[in-house]
Write a protein that holds these residues in place. Structure first.
Motif, PDB file in Angstrom:
ATOM      1  N   VAL A 227      -1.263   2.536 -44.029  1.00  0.00           N
ATOM      2  CA  VAL A 227      -1.598   3.648 -44.922  1.00  0.00           C
ATOM      3  C   VAL A 227      -2.966   3.428 -45.555  1.00  0.00           C
ATOM      4  O   VAL A 227      -3.796   4.341 -45.634  1.00  0.00           O
ATOM      5  CB  VAL A 227      -0.519   3.803 -46.010  1.00  0.00           C
ATOM      6  CG1 VAL A 227      -0.918   4.882 -47.012  1.00  0.00           C
ATOM      7  CG2 VAL A 227       0.831   4.136 -45.383  1.00  0.00           C
ATOM      8  N   SER A 228      -3.213   2.202 -46.016  1.00  0.00           N
ATOM      9  CA  SER A 228      -4.501   1.878 -46.627  1.00  0.00           C
ATOM     10  C   SER A 228      -5.648   2.099 -45.650  1.00  0.00           C
ATOM     11  O   SER A 228      -6.694   2.648 -46.002  1.00  0.00           O
ATOM     12  CB  SER A 228      -4.491   0.417 -47.106  1.00  0.00           C
ATOM     13  OG  SER A 228      -5.778   0.005 -47.501  1.00  0.00           O
ATOM     14  N   GLU A 229      -5.449   1.686 -44.403  1.00  0.00           N
ATOM     15  CA  GLU A 229      -6.502   1.824 -43.400  1.00  0.00           C
ATOM     16  C   GLU A 229      -6.792   3.288 -43.102  1.00  0.00           C
ATOM     17  O   GLU A 229      -7.949   3.672 -42.920  1.00  0.00           O
ATOM     18  CB  GLU A 229      -6.100   1.099 -42.123  1.00  0.00           C
ATOM     19  CG  GLU A 229      -7.213   0.999 -41.102  1.00  0.00           C
ATOM     20  CD  GLU A 229      -6.825   0.116 -39.939  1.00  0.00           C
ATOM     21  OE1 GLU A 229      -7.579  -0.828 -39.620  1.00  0.00           O
ATOM     22  OE2 GLU A 229      -5.772   0.364 -39.345  1.00  0.00           O
ATOM     23  N   SER A 230      -5.764   4.118 -43.067  1.00  0.00           N
ATOM     24  CA  SER A 230      -5.972   5.527 -42.762  1.00  0.00           C
ATOM     25  C   SER A 230      -6.783   6.226 -43.844  1.00  0.00           C
ATOM     26  O   SER A 230      -7.474   7.214 -43.575  1.00  0.00           O
ATOM     27  CB  SER A 230      -4.629   6.232 -42.586  1.00  0.00           C
ATOM     28  OG  SER A 230      -3.908   6.249 -43.799  1.00  0.00           O
ATOM     29  N   PHE A 231      -6.702   5.728 -45.068  1.00  0.00           N
ATOM     30  CA  PHE A 231      -7.505   6.301 -46.146  1.00  0.00           C
ATOM     31  C   PHE A 231      -8.883   5.639 -46.225  1.00  0.00           C
ATOM     32  O   PHE A 231      -9.909   6.313 -46.151  1.00  0.00           O
ATOM     33  CB  PHE A 231      -6.785   6.132 -47.495  1.00  0.00           C
ATOM     34  CG  PHE A 231      -5.759   7.179 -47.768  1.00  0.00           C
ATOM     35  CD1 PHE A 231      -4.453   7.029 -47.310  1.00  0.00           C
ATOM     36  CD2 PHE A 231      -6.072   8.314 -48.482  1.00  0.00           C
ATOM     37  CE1 PHE A 231      -3.486   7.987 -47.569  1.00  0.00           C
ATOM     38  CE2 PHE A 231      -5.122   9.284 -48.745  1.00  0.00           C
ATOM     39  CZ  PHE A 231      -3.824   9.116 -48.286  1.00  0.00           C
ATOM     40  N   ALA A 232      -8.904   4.312 -46.354  1.00  0.00           N
ATOM     41  CA  ALA A 232     -10.152   3.615 -46.654  1.00  0.00           C
ATOM     42  C   ALA A 232     -11.081   3.474 -45.460  1.00  0.00           C
ATOM     43  O   ALA A 232     -12.281   3.757 -45.555  1.00  0.00           O
ATOM     44  CB  ALA A 232      -9.849   2.239 -47.250  1.00  0.00           C
ATOM     45  N   VAL A 233     -10.552   3.029 -44.309  1.00  0.00           N
ATOM     46  CA  VAL A 233     -11.411   2.737 -43.163  1.00  0.00           C
ATOM     47  C   VAL A 233     -12.032   4.003 -42.593  1.00  0.00           C
ATOM     48  O   VAL A 233     -13.236   4.057 -42.307  1.00  0.00           O
ATOM     49  CB  VAL A 233     -10.629   1.972 -42.081  1.00  0.00           C
ATOM     50  CG1 VAL A 233     -11.468   1.798 -40.822  1.00  0.00           C
ATOM     51  CG2 VAL A 233     -10.198   0.609 -42.615  1.00  0.00           C
ATOM     52  N   VAL A 234     -11.202   5.049 -42.432  1.00  0.00           N
ATOM     53  CA  VAL A 234     -11.735   6.310 -41.918  1.00  0.00           C
ATOM     54  C   VAL A 234     -12.778   6.871 -42.884  1.00  0.00           C
ATOM     55  O   VAL A 234     -13.817   7.387 -42.473  1.00  0.00           O
ATOM     56  CB  VAL A 234     -10.595   7.328 -41.703  1.00  0.00           C
ATOM     57  CG1 VAL A 234     -11.156   8.673 -41.258  1.00  0.00           C
ATOM     58  CG2 VAL A 234      -9.614   6.797 -40.670  1.00  0.00           C
ATOM     59  N   CYS A 235     -12.482   6.764 -44.173  1.00  0.00           N
ATOM     60  CA  CYS A 235     -13.442   7.211 -45.183  1.00  0.00           C
ATOM     61  C   CYS A 235     -14.735   6.407 -45.113  1.00  0.00           C
ATOM     62  O   CYS A 235     -15.830   6.945 -45.284  1.00  0.00           O
ATOM     63  CB  CYS A 235     -12.809   7.089 -46.570  1.00  0.00           C
ATOM     64  SG  CYS A 235     -13.904   7.501 -47.934  1.00  0.00           S
ATOM     65  N   LEU A 236     -14.605   5.108 -44.856  1.00  0.00           N
ATOM     66  CA  LEU A 236     -15.778   4.242 -44.761  1.00  0.00           C
ATOM     67  C   LEU A 236     -16.675   4.658 -43.607  1.00  0.00           C
ATOM     68  O   LEU A 236     -17.908   4.685 -43.735  1.00  0.00           O
ATOM     69  CB  LEU A 236     -15.320   2.793 -44.586  1.00  0.00           C
ATOM     70  CG  LEU A 236     -16.344   1.692 -44.863  1.00  0.00           C
ATOM     71  CD1 LEU A 236     -16.793   1.744 -46.300  1.00  0.00           C
ATOM     72  CD2 LEU A 236     -15.743   0.333 -44.543  1.00  0.00           C
TER      73      LEU A 236
END
Length: 405
Positions: free
Chosen positions: A364-373
């Protein structure tokens, strides 16, 4: 045969690697096979494949919206289909490669790292120490090739000629099998066990466990006496596959062995880690459910701002780390209760499903933070540098890999 010939023959047998053969099926000798002399070819193959993959994907949307004249939405959809298919094919490719042959990236991606790791003998103290560095340098080579691709190939594609930009990855992929074949004589080829398809062998365990779900599983004492050190106490429901049918039918003659049951348990232990594909599930939910609701509340096209999305990702990351810390506390407490502290080779009697929550939170964290990054690096750099935007993003992971070496 004189004494010297006998000693030479004994030394040669001692120098062979168990359960491995050379490219002609003969016993393979440790001195002239495997190790880094073979692993370097494998790393070279991975670097060539990454150059081809990233060289194709890095500017795919730009190519679709430019020369092919597609709309941004259509181009993004087609690029996502290409990327998603290529990332999911290794699941099928691993099955095909393990059971039948190797086919394109679907077979190459899940196999190349395994082949490289097979070049180090786990039973040999010195070679066992080299296996972990291999994974580090394999990932380093992959990241290095990716960064080079996004710096050079992307610029060639956008500023010179698309044909040349896509031609270089094509040539790189053609070079990959040549690099692999150059190491043919030095590779160690792992010999298969009983020849049965591994998926059928493991599937047989689940079928037998379901068939015997009403039967009583063999006692732990009986299994320990029969299996020695192989038996594990996890996923006890699979032990029902070893139950003896009351009528002594022919099905028992074809029943799974304890080692096959342990293989099935080992596969289940990977499930919590595999759940990091939570990101695959979260991204569609975010795009199709969360964004429309947030858009109605905030009246913003993206639903929430980029910084808000990144903040949510960091929040889930913090919760994930707290969860991981609590699980580690539980693990240490369990180790203390059973007197297993400072015994790294001993398995802690703790269910592997304790890892499940933290890996879900990670996805879940990756789907928000990494894509946003990724989006942030795209939007914040000058237009002239957008061809290398992803290389800046990848450099984050490159620094992390270097720090770990």
């Amino acid at each position: 045969m004189d004494i010297s010939d006998t000693e030479t023959s004994m030394l040669q047998r001692q120098d062979t690697v168990d359960d491995c053969a050379d490219y002609r099926g003969r016993p393979v000798h440790r001195a002239n096979s495997g190790g880094w002399k073979s692993a370097l070819f494998i790393i070279g193959v991975e670097m060539a494949e990454r150059l081809a993959f990233c060289g194709t994907g890095s500017n795919l949307i730009t190519y679709l919206t430019g020369p092919l004249g597609q709309s941004t939405a259509t181009a993004a959809q087609n690029a996502n289909k290409w990327s998603g298919t290529s990332q999911l094919l290794p699941l099928l490719g691993a099955f095909v490669a393990d059971s039948f042959l190797v086919l394109a990236q679907g077979g190459q991606r899940p196999c190349v790292q395994a082949v490289g790791a097979d070049q180090f003998d786990e039973k040999h103290p010195e070679e066992c120490k080299l296996k972990s560095p291999f994974f580090n340098w394999w990932y380093f080579g992959m990241c290095t090739s990716s960064i080079f691709t996004h710096f050079i190939i992307s610029s060639v594609q956008e500023n010179l000629y698309w044909g040349l930009g896509f031609g270089i990855p094509c040539i790189s992929m053609a070079i990959a099998p040549i690099v692999f074949l150059l190491g043919t004589k030095s590779y160690r080829y792992t010999m298969k066990g009983n020849g049965m398809n591994p998926f059928l062998r493991i599937g047989k365990v689940f079928v037998a466990a379901i068939r015997n779900f009403r039967a009583a599983a063999p006692s732990a004492m009986a299994l320990e006496q029969e299996a020695g050190t192989i038996y594990s106490d996890q996923f006890k429901f699979l032990n029902k596959a070893l139950a003896v049918p009351p009528d002594g039918s022919e099905a028992y003659a074809k029943a799974p062995s304890i080692s096959e049951v342990e293989e099935a348990k080992a596969l289940l232990r990977l499930v919590p880690i595999w759940t990091t594909i939570t990101a695959v599930l979260t991204v569609p939910i975010y795009d199709r459910v969360f964004v429309p609701i947030a858009r109605d509340l905030t009246e913003k096209a993206a639903g929430i701002t980029m910084l808000q999305r990144f903040g949510i990702g960091l929040f889930f990351s913090v919760i994930e780390m707290v969860t991981a810390a609590l699980v580690e506390m539980k693990r240490l407490k369990t180790a203390q209760e059973y007197g297993l502290v400072d015994k790294p080779g001993v398995i802690i009697p703790m269910d592997v499903w304790w890892l499940f929550p933290q890996y879900v939170l990670f996805g879940v964290s990756e789907s928000f933070a990494v894509v946003c990054l990724q989006e942030h690096f795209y939007d914040q750099v000058p237009t002239e540098l957008r061809s290398v935007r992803l290389s800046l993003y990848l450099s984050i992971f490159g620094v992390a890999v270097l720090a770990a070496l």
